[in-house]
Design a protein around this motif. Sequence first.
Motif, PDB file in Angstrom:
ATOM      1  N   UNK A  24       1.185  -1.330  -0.076  1.00  7.59           N
ATOM      2  CA  UNK A  24       0.298  -0.231  -0.607  1.00  7.59           C
ATOM      3  C   UNK A  24       1.108   1.057   0.512  1.00  7.59           C
ATOM      4  N   UNK A  25       0.648   2.006  -0.900  1.00  5.63           N
ATOM      5  CA  UNK A  25       1.453   3.225  -1.091  1.00  5.63           C
ATOM      6  C   UNK A  25       0.929   4.257   0.126  1.00  5.63           C
ATOM      7  N   UNK A  26       1.352   4.931   0.386  1.00  6.57           N
ATOM      8  CA  UNK A  26       1.618   6.187   1.977  1.00  6.57           C
ATOM      9  C   UNK A  26       2.083   7.413   0.952  1.00  6.57           C
ATOM     10  N   UNK A  27       2.655   7.185   0.706  1.00  9.38           N
ATOM     11  CA  UNK A  27       3.490   8.789   0.080  1.00  9.38           C
ATOM     12  C   UNK A  27       3.980   8.162  -1.146  1.00  9.38           C
ATOM     13  N   UNK A  28       4.189   8.472  -2.443  1.00  6.83           N
ATOM     14  CA  UNK A  28       5.412   8.919  -3.490  1.00  6.83           C
ATOM     15  C   UNK A  28       5.554   9.669  -3.690  1.00  6.83           C
ATOM     16  N   UNK A  29       6.854   9.827  -4.335  1.00  6.63           N
ATOM     17  CA  UNK A  29       7.673  10.815  -4.988  1.00  6.63           C
ATOM     18  C   UNK A  29       6.944  12.147  -5.851  1.00  6.63           C
ATOM     19  N   UNK A  30       6.876  12.284  -4.205  1.00  7.16           N
ATOM     20  CA  UNK A  30       7.105  14.350  -5.301  1.00  7.16           C
ATOM     21  C   UNK A  30       8.185  14.840  -6.283  1.00  7.16           C
ATOM     22  N   UNK A  31       7.983  15.562  -7.109  1.00  8.18           N
ATOM     23  CA  UNK A  31       8.832  16.753  -7.520  1.00  8.18           C
ATOM     24  C   UNK A  31      10.080  16.922  -6.617  1.00  8.18           C
ATOM     25  N   UNK A  55      19.924   3.662  -3.284  1.00  8.47           N
ATOM     26  CA  UNK A  55      21.141   4.309  -3.177  1.00  8.47           C
ATOM     27  C   UNK A  55      21.335   5.455  -1.895  1.00  8.47           C
ATOM     28  N   UNK A  56      20.054   5.357  -1.184  1.00  8.04           N
ATOM     29  CA  UNK A  56      19.723   6.592  -0.355  1.00  8.04           C
ATOM     30  C   UNK A  56      19.393   5.965   1.521  1.00  8.04           C
ATOM     31  N   UNK A  57      19.568   4.696   1.451  1.00 12.32           N
ATOM     32  CA  UNK A  57      19.741   4.012   2.694  1.00 12.32           C
ATOM     33  C   UNK A  57      17.993   3.897   2.229  1.00 12.32           C
ATOM     34  N   UNK A  58      17.497   3.051   4.115  1.00  9.10           N
ATOM     35  CA  UNK A  58      15.760   2.592   3.989  1.00  9.10           C
ATOM     36  C   UNK A  58      15.536   2.518   5.749  1.00  9.10           C
ATOM     37  N   UNK A  59      14.204   3.159   5.838  1.00 10.92           N
ATOM     38  CA  UNK A  59      14.279   2.789   7.487  1.00 10.92           C
ATOM     39  C   UNK A  59      13.090   1.662   7.192  1.00 10.92           C
ATOM     40  N   UNK A  60      13.538   0.507   8.454  1.00  4.92           N
ATOM     41  CA  UNK A  60      11.624  -0.558   8.102  1.00  4.92           C
ATOM     42  C   UNK A  60      11.167   0.016   9.664  1.00  4.92           C
ATOM     43  N   UNK A  61       9.922   0.140  10.254  1.00  5.23           N
ATOM     44  CA  UNK A  61       9.445   0.083  10.933  1.00  5.23           C
ATOM     45  C   UNK A  61       8.169  -1.407  11.550  1.00  5.23           C
ATOM     46  N   UNK A 106       6.284  -0.899   7.193  1.00  7.73           N
ATOM     47  CA  UNK A 106       6.166   0.446   6.708  1.00  7.73           C
ATOM     48  C   UNK A 106       7.717   0.336   6.347  1.00  7.73           C
ATOM     49  N   UNK A 107       8.115   1.244   5.409  1.00  4.78           N
ATOM     50  CA  UNK A 107       9.428   1.013   4.724  1.00  4.78           C
ATOM     51  C   UNK A 107       9.511   2.605   4.140  1.00  4.78           C
ATOM     52  N   UNK A 108      10.150   3.508   5.090  1.00  2.00           N
ATOM     53  CA  UNK A 108      10.916   5.056   4.668  1.00  2.00           C
ATOM     54  C   UNK A 108      11.502   5.170   3.699  1.00  2.00           C
ATOM     55  N   UNK A 109      12.188   5.462   2.772  1.00  2.00           N
ATOM     56  CA  UNK A 109      13.141   5.521   2.068  1.00  2.00           C
ATOM     57  C   UNK A 109      12.967   7.171   1.022  1.00  2.00           C
ATOM     58  N   UNK A 110      14.179   7.182   0.943  1.00  2.00           N
ATOM     59  CA  UNK A 110      14.684   8.535  -0.475  1.00  2.00           C
ATOM     60  C   UNK A 110      14.795   7.767  -1.707  1.00  2.00           C
ATOM     61  N   UNK A 111      14.121   8.209  -2.386  1.00  2.00           N
ATOM     62  CA  UNK A 111      13.806   8.446  -4.140  1.00  2.00           C
ATOM     63  C   UNK A 111      14.679   8.883  -4.864  1.00  2.00           C
ATOM     64  N   UNK A 112      15.116   8.426  -6.001  1.00  4.13           N
ATOM     65  CA  UNK A 112      15.748   9.013  -7.150  1.00  4.13           C
ATOM     66  C   UNK A 112      15.186   9.469  -7.967  1.00  4.13           C
ATOM     67  N   UNK A 114      14.998   8.934 -10.832  1.00  4.77           N
ATOM     68  CA  UNK A 114      14.718   7.572 -11.956  1.00  4.77           C
ATOM     69  C   UNK A 114      13.236   6.784 -10.996  1.00  4.77           C
ATOM     70  N   UNK A 115      12.836   7.240 -10.456  1.00  4.00           N
ATOM     71  CA  UNK A 115      11.909   6.297  -9.417  1.00  4.00           C
ATOM     72  C   UNK A 115      12.249   5.953  -7.811  1.00  4.00           C
ATOM     73  N   UNK A 116      12.493   4.744  -7.556  1.00  2.00           N
ATOM     74  CA  UNK A 116      12.418   4.538  -5.876  1.00  2.00           C
ATOM     75  C   UNK A 116      14.070   4.343  -5.328  1.00  2.00           C
ATOM     76  N   UNK A 117      14.537   4.449  -6.450  1.00  2.00           N
ATOM     77  CA  UNK A 117      16.429   4.661  -5.593  1.00  2.00           C
ATOM     78  C   UNK A 117      16.813   2.749  -5.408  1.00  2.00           C
ATOM     79  N   UNK A 118      15.736   2.059  -5.720  1.00  2.00           N
ATOM     80  CA  UNK A 118      16.276   0.597  -5.123  1.00  2.00           C
ATOM     81  C   UNK A 118      16.911  -0.389  -6.088  1.00  2.00           C
ATOM     82  N   UNK A 119      17.613  -1.422  -6.023  1.00  2.00           N
ATOM     83  CA  UNK A 119      18.019  -2.740  -6.724  1.00  2.00           C
ATOM     84  C   UNK A 119      17.935  -3.090  -6.763  1.00  2.00           C
ATOM     85  N   UNK A 120      17.597  -4.274  -7.178  1.00  2.00           N
ATOM     86  CA  UNK A 120      16.738  -5.601  -7.154  1.00  2.00           C
ATOM     87  C   UNK A 120      17.601  -6.411  -7.272  1.00  2.00           C
TER      88      UNK A 120
END
Length: 132
Positions: A24-31, A55-61, A106-112, A114-120
């Motif tokens: 469930x998306x709580x907050x999507x990346x804004x400009x 890319x910028x780390x991740x916080x999980x709660x 809850x997954x909290x992170x900073x996008x990049x 070109x997206x969410x900054x995750x490398x799968x």
Amino acid sequence: MNIEPKTATAKGPADWFTGDVWIDTIASRKPEPSRMVAVRVRFAPAARTAWHSHAHGQTLHVTAGVALMGTRDGTILEVHPGQTVYTPPGEEHWHGATPDDFMEHLALLEGTSDGDGATWLEHVGDEDYHRH
């Protein structure tokens, strides 16, 4: 300010997860300058992410159940509701539910740009998952 529209719950993609996972998306990346992304992720028993990094780390709660979170060196943390774990930028890791219980975080992170900054990467094998 405005109330954001709710997005529909999405099934976690098979390329990113083993087992049944719902997002469930709580907050999507804004400009720019905003980069915040926040999602609620629910895992069925034994479900887990693939190896990945951010890319910028991740916080999980953890909000419900017990989470397992592993790193490439073989460390596996058991994380309980109310606990928060920070994964630094670039650290390859995975997270998921225990074999017998559902888990939600809850997954909290900073996008990049070109997206969410995750490398799968590759899926977490049973040997790594059952190491706990």
